[in-house]
Design a protein around this motif. Structure first.
Motif, short mmCIF file in Angstrom:
data_model
loop_
_atom_site.label_atom_id
_atom_site.label_comp_id
_atom_site.label_asym_id
_atom_site.label_seq_id
_atom_site.Cartn_x
_atom_site.Cartn_y
_atom_site.Cartn_z
N LEU A 125 14.35 -6.08 14.72
CA LEU A 125 14.55 -5.74 16.12
C LEU A 125 14.08 -7.03 16.85
O LEU A 125 14.48 -7.45 18.01
N ASP A 135 9.01 -4.27 21.68
CA ASP A 135 8.35 -2.88 22.41
C ASP A 135 8.10 -1.98 21.02
O ASP A 135 9.06 -1.60 20.60
N GLU A 171 13.46 -7.87 20.95
CA GLU A 171 12.95 -6.50 21.27
C GLU A 171 11.65 -6.20 20.37
O GLU A 171 11.63 -5.88 19.42
N TYR A 213 10.23 1.23 20.76
CA TYR A 213 11.56 1.06 21.03
C TYR A 213 12.54 2.17 20.15
O TYR A 213 13.30 2.91 20.68
#
Length: 108
Positions: free
Chosen positions: A28, A35, A33, A38
């Protein structure tokens, strides 16, 4: 709703994971991404039916190559792929559209 797995021919679609067996977070990160929550957020969206997402995986290794996301509130589908794997999203998106129409009565 529990996450639904989809066989899309050459690709396998499953829920995102971050556990002792599979951790999608490094892949990810390749998608931008970063976070750490997530995967948990996406899992919660399945549970409350506010969003659906799939890791598009290489079937023999389970490696995440792309992600497909359905937002039922806006009836939209979005995709993103790791560099070099852009070709997997068309087949995966078609399979998810069929699922959304059949299981969710949603045209995306």
């Amino acid at each position: 709703m529990d996450p639904i797995e989809i066989n899309a021919g050459a690709w396998y679609l499953r829920a995102l994971r971050a556990d002792e067996r599979i951790d999608d977070r490094p892949s990810l990160a390749d998608l931008g991404e970063t976070d750490p929550d997530y995967v948990s957020r996406r899992t919660a969206q399945w549970a409350d039916e506010s969003g659906y997402s799939w890791a598009v995986c290489e079937p023999t290794t389970g490696e995440l190559l792309a992600e497909v996301i359905v937002d039922p509130a806006s009836a939209t589908l979005s995709t993103r792929a790791r560099p070099g794997h852009e070709h997997v999203v068309d087949v995966a998106a078609t399979a998810v559209r069929r699922f959304a129409a059949a299981a969710l009565n949603l045209t995306v």
